[in-house]
Write a protein that holds these residues in place. Structure first.
Motif, PDB file in Angstrom:
ATOM      1  N   ALA A 193     -38.613 -86.451  -1.583  1.00 35.14           N
ATOM      2  CA  ALA A 193     -40.065 -86.348  -1.736  1.00 35.14           C
ATOM      3  C   ALA A 193     -40.830 -87.639  -1.481  1.00 35.14           C
ATOM      4  CB  ALA A 193     -40.391 -85.835  -3.148  1.00 35.14           C
ATOM      5  N   ARG A 194     -40.251 -88.741  -1.841  1.00 34.05           N
ATOM      6  CA  ARG A 194     -41.027 -89.971  -1.825  1.00 34.05           C
ATOM      7  C   ARG A 194     -41.649 -90.273  -0.463  1.00 34.05           C
ATOM      8  NH1 ARG A 194     -37.512 -94.520  -2.145  1.00 34.05           N
ATOM      9  NH2 ARG A 194     -37.942 -94.610   0.068  1.00 34.05           N
ATOM     10  N   SER A 195     -40.852 -90.165   0.584  1.00 32.12           N
ATOM     11  CA  SER A 195     -41.372 -90.500   1.913  1.00 32.12           C
ATOM     12  C   SER A 195     -42.518 -89.569   2.305  1.00 32.12           C
ATOM     13  CB  SER A 195     -40.254 -90.443   2.951  1.00 32.12           C
ATOM     14  OG  SER A 195     -39.624 -89.182   2.871  1.00 32.12           O
ATOM     15  N   HIS A 196     -42.455 -88.311   1.850  1.00 32.08           N
ATOM     16  CA  HIS A 196     -43.521 -87.369   2.184  1.00 32.08           C
ATOM     17  C   HIS A 196     -44.783 -87.664   1.393  1.00 32.08           C
ATOM     18  CE1 HIS A 196     -40.131 -85.464   4.087  1.00 32.08           C
ATOM     19  NE2 HIS A 196     -40.983 -84.652   4.731  1.00 32.08           N
ATOM     20  N   VAL A 197     -44.612 -88.111   0.160  1.00 32.44           N
ATOM     21  CA  VAL A 197     -45.784 -88.485  -0.643  1.00 32.44           C
ATOM     22  C   VAL A 197     -46.461 -89.686   0.023  1.00 32.44           C
ATOM     23  CG1 VAL A 197     -46.527 -89.401  -2.888  1.00 32.44           C
ATOM     24  CG2 VAL A 197     -44.835 -87.556  -2.790  1.00 32.44           C
ATOM     25  N   HIS A 198     -45.654 -90.614   0.465  1.00 35.82           N
ATOM     26  CA  HIS A 198     -46.219 -91.790   1.141  1.00 35.82           C
ATOM     27  C   HIS A 198     -46.920 -91.386   2.432  1.00 35.82           C
ATOM     28  CE1 HIS A 198     -43.626 -94.975  -1.089  1.00 35.82           C
ATOM     29  NE2 HIS A 198     -44.275 -94.153  -1.884  1.00 35.82           N
ATOM     30  N   ALA A 199     -46.309 -90.423   3.136  1.00 36.61           N
ATOM     31  CA  ALA A 199     -46.931 -89.955   4.383  1.00 36.61           C
ATOM     32  C   ALA A 199     -48.313 -89.380   4.085  1.00 36.61           C
ATOM     33  CB  ALA A 199     -46.051 -88.901   5.047  1.00 36.61           C
ATOM     34  N   ALA A 200     -48.410 -88.642   2.987  1.00 40.82           N
ATOM     35  CA  ALA A 200     -49.712 -88.058   2.600  1.00 40.82           C
ATOM     36  C   ALA A 200     -50.704 -89.179   2.299  1.00 40.82           C
ATOM     37  CB  ALA A 200     -49.552 -87.143   1.395  1.00 40.82           C
ATOM     38  N   MET A 201     -50.241 -90.220   1.632  1.00 43.93           N
ATOM     39  CA  MET A 201     -51.137 -91.336   1.311  1.00 43.93           C
ATOM     40  C   MET A 201     -51.587 -92.058   2.580  1.00 43.93           C
ATOM     41  SD  MET A 201     -51.584 -91.127  -1.849  1.00 43.93           S
ATOM     42  CE  MET A 201     -52.517 -92.591  -2.219  1.00 43.93           C
ATOM     43  N   GLU A 202     -50.763 -91.928   3.616  1.00 43.73           N
ATOM     44  CA  GLU A 202     -51.112 -92.593   4.882  1.00 43.73           C
ATOM     45  C   GLU A 202     -51.950 -91.699   5.790  1.00 43.73           C
ATOM     46  OE1 GLU A 202     -47.245 -93.678   6.204  1.00 43.73           O
ATOM     47  OE2 GLU A 202     -47.112 -95.367   4.817  1.00 43.73           O
ATOM     48  N   GLY A 203     -52.259 -90.497   5.342  1.00 47.13           N
ATOM     49  CA  GLY A 203     -53.177 -89.662   6.124  1.00 47.13           C
ATOM     50  C   GLY A 203     -52.570 -88.429   6.754  1.00 47.13           C
ATOM     51  N   PHE A 204     -51.259 -88.173   6.527  1.00 44.25           N
ATOM     52  CA  PHE A 204     -50.638 -86.956   7.074  1.00 44.25           C
ATOM     53  C   PHE A 204     -50.674 -85.852   6.016  1.00 44.25           C
ATOM     54  CE2 PHE A 204     -48.533 -90.478   9.245  1.00 44.25           C
ATOM     55  CZ  PHE A 204     -48.619 -90.090  10.571  1.00 44.25           C
ATOM     56  N   ASN A 205     -50.873 -84.633   6.463  1.00 41.44           N
ATOM     57  CA  ASN A 205     -50.689 -83.536   5.518  1.00 41.44           C
ATOM     58  C   ASN A 205     -49.202 -83.479   5.188  1.00 41.44           C
ATOM     59  OD1 ASN A 205     -53.367 -82.743   5.577  1.00 41.44           O
ATOM     60  ND2 ASN A 205     -53.046 -81.413   7.360  1.00 41.44           N
ATOM     61  N   ALA A 206     -48.880 -83.229   3.946  1.00 39.26           N
ATOM     62  CA  ALA A 206     -47.463 -83.165   3.565  1.00 39.26           C
ATOM     63  C   ALA A 206     -47.233 -81.991   2.631  1.00 39.26           C
ATOM     64  CB  ALA A 206     -47.034 -84.462   2.895  1.00 39.26           C
ATOM     65  N   VAL A 207     -46.129 -81.328   2.851  1.00 38.18           N
ATOM     66  CA  VAL A 207     -45.790 -80.170   2.019  1.00 38.18           C
ATOM     67  C   VAL A 207     -44.354 -80.345   1.527  1.00 38.18           C
ATOM     68  CG1 VAL A 207     -45.501 -77.654   1.972  1.00 38.18           C
ATOM     69  CG2 VAL A 207     -47.255 -78.660   3.420  1.00 38.18           C
ATOM     70  N   ILE A 208     -44.196 -80.177   0.222  1.00 39.60           N
ATOM     71  CA  ILE A 208     -42.843 -80.212  -0.340  1.00 39.60           C
ATOM     72  C   ILE A 208     -42.661 -78.904  -1.086  1.00 39.60           C
ATOM     73  CG2 ILE A 208     -41.278 -81.407  -1.940  1.00 39.60           C
ATOM     74  CD1 ILE A 208     -43.012 -83.951  -1.452  1.00 39.60           C
ATOM     75  N   PHE A 209     -41.660 -78.145  -0.713  1.00 41.30           N
ATOM     76  CA  PHE A 209     -41.469 -76.926  -1.489  1.00 41.30           C
ATOM     77  C   PHE A 209     -40.013 -76.636  -1.808  1.00 41.30           C
ATOM     78  CE2 PHE A 209     -41.891 -75.060   2.834  1.00 41.30           C
ATOM     79  CZ  PHE A 209     -40.832 -74.169   2.884  1.00 41.30           C
TER      80      PHE A 209
ATOM     81  N   VAL B 206     -53.783 -83.648   2.854  1.00 35.61           N
ATOM     82  CA  VAL B 206     -53.510 -82.798   1.690  1.00 35.61           C
ATOM     83  C   VAL B 206     -52.018 -82.849   1.394  1.00 35.61           C
ATOM     84  CG1 VAL B 206     -53.734 -80.487   0.703  1.00 35.61           C
ATOM     85  CG2 VAL B 206     -55.351 -81.237   2.445  1.00 35.61           C
ATOM     86  N   LEU B 207     -51.714 -83.121   0.124  1.00 33.04           N
ATOM     87  CA  LEU B 207     -50.320 -83.090  -0.319  1.00 33.04           C
ATOM     88  C   LEU B 207     -50.145 -81.800  -1.114  1.00 33.04           C
ATOM     89  CD1 LEU B 207     -47.525 -84.427  -0.941  1.00 33.04           C
ATOM     90  CD2 LEU B 207     -48.603 -85.504  -2.911  1.00 33.04           C
ATOM     91  N   SER B 208     -49.240 -80.934  -0.656  1.00 33.53           N
ATOM     92  CA  SER B 208     -49.019 -79.662  -1.359  1.00 33.53           C
ATOM     93  C   SER B 208     -47.616 -79.634  -1.939  1.00 33.53           C
ATOM     94  CB  SER B 208     -49.162 -78.477  -0.392  1.00 33.53           C
ATOM     95  OG  SER B 208     -50.396 -78.539   0.265  1.00 33.53           O
ATOM     96  N   LEU B 209     -47.539 -79.340  -3.227  1.00 31.55           N
ATOM     97  CA  LEU B 209     -46.245 -79.270  -3.895  1.00 31.55           C
ATOM     98  C   LEU B 209     -46.067 -77.838  -4.398  1.00 31.55           C
ATOM     99  CD1 LEU B 209     -46.734 -82.623  -5.805  1.00 31.55           C
ATOM    100  CD2 LEU B 209     -45.400 -82.271  -3.735  1.00 31.55           C
ATOM    101  N   ILE B 210     -45.086 -77.152  -3.836  1.00 33.34           N
ATOM    102  CA  ILE B 210     -45.010 -75.695  -4.035  1.00 33.34           C
ATOM    103  C   ILE B 210     -43.698 -75.274  -4.698  1.00 33.34           C
ATOM    104  CG2 ILE B 210     -45.124 -73.456  -2.841  1.00 33.34           C
ATOM    105  CD1 ILE B 210     -46.575 -74.955  -0.552  1.00 33.34           C
ATOM    106  N   ASP B 211     -43.868 -74.500  -5.783  1.00 36.19           N
ATOM    107  CA  ASP B 211     -42.705 -73.915  -6.461  1.00 36.19           C
ATOM    108  C   ASP B 211     -42.708 -72.431  -6.117  1.00 36.19           C
ATOM    109  OD1 ASP B 211     -40.703 -73.145  -8.143  1.00 36.19           O
ATOM    110  OD2 ASP B 211     -41.711 -73.697 -10.011  1.00 36.19           O
ATOM    111  N   LEU B 212     -41.856 -72.054  -5.190  1.00 35.02           N
ATOM    112  CA  LEU B 212     -41.852 -70.649  -4.767  1.00 35.02           C
ATOM    113  C   LEU B 212     -41.188 -69.766  -5.820  1.00 35.02           C
ATOM    114  CD1 LEU B 212     -40.849 -70.890  -0.993  1.00 35.02           C
ATOM    115  CD2 LEU B 212     -43.118 -70.576  -1.967  1.00 35.02           C
ATOM    116  N   ALA B 213     -41.601 -68.525  -5.833  1.00 33.85           N
ATOM    117  CA  ALA B 213     -40.944 -67.572  -6.729  1.00 33.85           C
ATOM    118  C   ALA B 213     -39.538 -67.322  -6.187  1.00 33.85           C
ATOM    119  CB  ALA B 213     -41.734 -66.274  -6.759  1.00 33.85           C
TER     120      ALA B 213
END
Ligand SMILES: Nc1ncnc2c1ncn2[C@@H]1O[C@H](COP(=O)(O)OP(=O)(O)OP(=O)(O)O)[C@@H](O)[C@H]1O
Length: 823
Positions: A143-159, A353-360
């Motif tokens: 997750a960390r690299s994706h969170v950083h990517a979001a902070m740098e201006g990329f949309n990031a999704v972790i699910f 936008v950083l999206s953190l998704i817990d799927l059913a």
């Protein structure tokens, strides 16, 4: 085959699972959820548990993980244009059907559990294969690299994707001892800002869930959320607009925790059986990150803004933004460069936008009707997700452009902008190692394999955008500063011609301006204003309890400052309301896009209004309530004393009333005595006269009061020279009336024997008609006889033992005049 019990891990959540699925201590969970949710991450203090990624060492994690993690940590997947796919195998105490090879980031099915032993077990390779309970290495790896990517201006999704009870929620949210990806990511966001002095940030959060193909806003009040489900509308290109959706500006970790807590709370109370719903809904936590470079101009000198006189800061979120706003940044806003910003140097705003998704979790059919329905929706949306991923993977591999069925489910529609490429995506596929769950685990792995080949081409969105909230706040701050400076410059001249009252108003207006500037400034985070090491340092403390040891003057100042804030907030609310009212009405034939735009704008303004109102409540409502409590406490003692005094007075009044009643009764008794006496005298006289009852004169007896018979009696006795203690001649007291004595004792029989007429009863009406009248002494009427009628008191005199005793008592006969008889 029975599912093996999982190894009990201290402090891990005991969130009840679907019946039949194992929990952490191996027990089968009840189907109903307890009131409290262990999913609530608000209790997690990431400060306590997070270690900065730079300080993570191999020794911090288990031997098995070390190698995998170190390799993954050095490999920055957040910068690659393909989906990062990791497998997390949940720990188990029983046999595991899967053999992980962390060194090669691969796993394969244990041949003992393979359906056919003839074909060699397939080996799956991924970006990371992780086991164990600690969530720290999971965050660092996936997750960390994706969170950083979001902070740098990329949309990031972790699910997280996987079968029910395989560990998705544990991975995303974690528990008290093992915070998951969401709390760690939030901590990292603030740490990132802290480490980036050259930029300033504005953060907004939203939290929603997809339940039975309906999107619920978890931050909206449950009733309105239920009535107004979130709709997905098309935006520019592939972008989507979610409306109505509440977004909350956050300025600290504490603020984010509060948002998460509220979202979880709404989720729980929004249904009667939280457990089933939670395990059967997809939850999406989103953070919109706006940032831009900090300039060296005056507009950025926010740290110089003076504090209010009381040294307190104003609320950290929720501000009025002048004029209409357009859609949520990052979700389909117009990207036309704004002339105003360009004119000031064209500094661009990055929005991501950083999206953190817990799927059913998918589940097999169940006998329960409701759950079968839910399961159908979940399986459909997960199936659609699989189909979408499959098509995307195919398109990428074969350079095709086949139609991708994003619209077949809310989940895929919502993920469309990300899945179609414009996001960095990390997927954690969780696997239950139970040999009884091999087929579900296999389908999870196949999904993981497919999504691995989806091609991404995430682009940074960096545009000159006057519509970004950060830009609008900046602009407002500048305008307010200009107004303040102008007022200050004009103050010396102006104040000379202002009355004292106007001067007070003027200084209040300037103070309001200052307060507003501060409020807006606090929303924009910079490395100086944010402090990720403390839960809530970036957020100013709200005014606290009033200290009653303060001098009256200090208290007055506090009160004044609180009033100013209230007024300022009220003005903001009014202006937002006015802006809302001023919105152009939507014409019936307006194009859909125009309608969408207007709806979105209105939703935004409402959101801002709500933020302002909430800020007002949070920061003024509570302190004011506390002031009221303190004042009430102080006055309670005095109030109690006053109540006591009043009760005493009431008791005294009651006593008085009782005595008055008693006295009234006594008076009535006296009156009866008086009447009896009068009747007696009349009868007595009539005996002496021997006249017919019809001729009985009307007599008025003297009252047995101080000024009546008793007084006359005393006077008469004094005139006769009788000693007051001459008992033989004393008129008996009112109570011991001679009438009573004489009428009931021997006196009566003596009386009757003295005159036979006493034996006759006098008609009652005649008794009633008898009254005495005092007559002046000198009598022209003969003492013994007048008009043929005798006046006399002989019998009483006899009763008193004296011949003229009666006369002595009631006066001479001349004093007794028949009423109506002319003297
Ligand atoms: N890696 C792990 N280490 C220890 N315990 C775990 C781990 N993963 C999951 N668990 C435990 O297993 C149980 C089920 O996990 P969890 O609730 O995260 O599953 P899930 O996939 O989210 O299920 P659902 O789809 O029903 O929401 C929980 O009690 C959780 O604490």
């Amino acid at each position: 085959m029975n599912k093996p019990a999982l190894a009990p891990v201290p402090g891990t959540p005991t969130r009840p699972r679907t019946p039949g699925t194992p929990n952490r201590n191996g027990a089968v969970s009840p189907s109903l959820m307890p009131a409290a949710s262990e999913m609530d991450v608000s209790n997690i203090d990431p400060e306590e548990v997070l270690v900065d990624y730079q300080t993570v060492e191999a020794g911090d994690i288990s031997g098995e993980l070390d190698e995998a993690w170190l390799r993954a940590a050095t490999h920055d997947h957040g910068k690659e244009d393909k989906v990062m796919v990791s497998i997390r195998i949940r720990p188990t105490e029983g046999p595991s059907a899967w053999v992980p090879h962390s060194s090669t980031n691969s796993l394969k099915l244990d041949p003992a559990y393979a359906k056919t032993s003839s074909t060699p077990a397939q080996t799956f390779n991924f970006d990371a294969v992780l086991t164990g309970t600690p969530n720290k290495p999971i965050y660092s790896t996936v997750a960390r690299s994706h969170v950083h990517a979001a902070m740098e201006g990329f949309n990031a999704v972790i699910f997280a994707y996987g079968q029910t009870a395989s560990g998705k929620t544990f991975t995303l949210s974690g528990d008290d001892t093992e915070p998951g990806i969401i709390p760690r990511a939030m901590r990292d966001v603030f740490a990132f800002i802290r480490r980036t002095p050259e930029r300033e940030y504005l953060l907004r959060c939203s939290y929603l869930e997809i339940y039975n193909e309906t999107i619920h806003d978890l931050l909206a009040p449950p009733t309105s959320a239920a009535k107004n489900p979130v709709q997905i509308q098309g935006g520019v290109g592939n972008e989507i607009i979610l409306a109505p959706l509440r977004e909350e500006v956050v300025t600290s970790l504490k603020g984010v925790k509060e948002v998460l807590r509220r979202g979880e709370g709404n989720r729980r109370t929004a249904c009667t059986d939280w457990n089933e719903r939670s395990s059967r809904s997809h939850s999406v936590f989103r953070m919109v990150i706006e940032s831009r470079e900090r300039g060296s101009g005056a507009e950025d000198d926010d740290d110089d803004v003076p504090l209010p006189s009381n040294g307190r800061h104003t609320p950290g979120h929720g501000r009025n933004t002048p004029g209409p706003r357009s859609q949520t940044p990052g979700l389909g806003r117009s990207q036309t460069p704004g002339p105003v910003l360009q004119a000031r140097g064209g500094r661009s705003v990055q929005t991501s936008v950083l999206s953190l998704i817990d799927l059913a979790g998918s589940e097999k059919a169940t006998s329960d009707k409701d759950r079968t329905r839910e399961g159908k929706y979940i399986n459909t949306s997960l199936l659609t997700l699989g189909t979408v991923i499959g098509t995307l993977a195919d398109n990428a591999a074969k350079h095709k452009k086949d139609h991708v069925p994003y619209r077949n489910s809310k989940l895929t529609r919502m993920l469309q902008p990300s899945l179609s490429g414009n996001a960095r995506i990390s997927v954690i596929c969780t696997v239950n190692p139970d040999p009884g769950a091999v087929s579900e685990s296999m389908s999870t792995l196949l999904f993981a394999k497919r999504i691995k080949s989806v091609q991404l081409h995430a682009q940074k969105k960096e545009v000159v955008d006057t519509d970004a909230l950060i830009e609008r706040y900046r602009k407002e701050i500048e305008e307010l500063k200009e107004r303040l400076a102008q007022r200050e410059a004009e103050a010396p001249v102006r104040n000379r011609r202002l009355s004292a009252r106007e001067q007070v108003d003027e200084s209040k207006a300037m103070k309001d301006l200052n307060t507003r500037i501060q409020q807006l400034t606090k929303l924009i985070l910079t490395s100086q204003t944010v402090d990720e090491s403390k839960g809530d340092e970036s957020r100013p403390g709200s005014p606290v309890k009033i200290d009653f040891d303060m001098s009256p003057y200090q208290l007055q100042q506090e009160l004044l400052s609180a009033r100013l804030q209230i007024e300022s907030q009220s003005t903001q609310i009014l202006s937002l309301e006015a802006a809302l009212d001023a919105r152009p009405p939507l014409s019936a034939d307006a194009p859909e896009s125009e309608k969408d735009r207007l709806i979105q704008e209105q939703a935004k303004t409402i959101k801002e209004l709500e933020i302002v109102v909430r800020g007002y409540e949070d920061n003024l409502g509570e302190p004011l309530r506390q002031v009221r409590e303190d004042v009430e406490k102080e006055w309670q003692v005095k109030l109690d004393e006053e109540i006591k005094k009043r009760e005493e007075k009431e008791r005294w009044a009651d006593e008085l009333v009782k005595r008055l009643e008693k006295e009234k009764k006594m008076r009535m008794t006296l009156e009866e005595e008086r009447r009896a006496l009068a009747a007696f005298v009349t009868k007595f006289d009539s005996l002496g006269l021997g006249g017919s009852p019809a001729a009985t004169p009307k007599l008025r007896p003297p009252m047995l009061t101080a000024g009546g018979a008793a007084a006359a009696y005393a006077e008469r006795r004094a005139g006769l020279g009788l000693a007051s203690n001459d008992s033989t001649n004393t008129l008996p007291s009112v109570i011991e009336s001679p009438i009573r004595i004489d009428m009931t004792g021997n006196g009566m029989s003596k009386l009757k024997s003295h005159h036979p007429l006493m034996l006759e009863e006098m008609p009652e009406e005649e008794w009633a008609d008898v009254s005495f009248e005092m007559h002046d002494g000198a009598s022209e009427v003969p003492p013994e006889k007048r008009d043929g009628k005798m006046f006399g008191v002989g019998p009483l005199g006899a009763a008193a033992g004296k011949k003229d005793g009666g006369r002595a008592v009631f006066g001479d006969k001349e004093n007794l005049v028949p009423v109506g008889v002319k003297a």
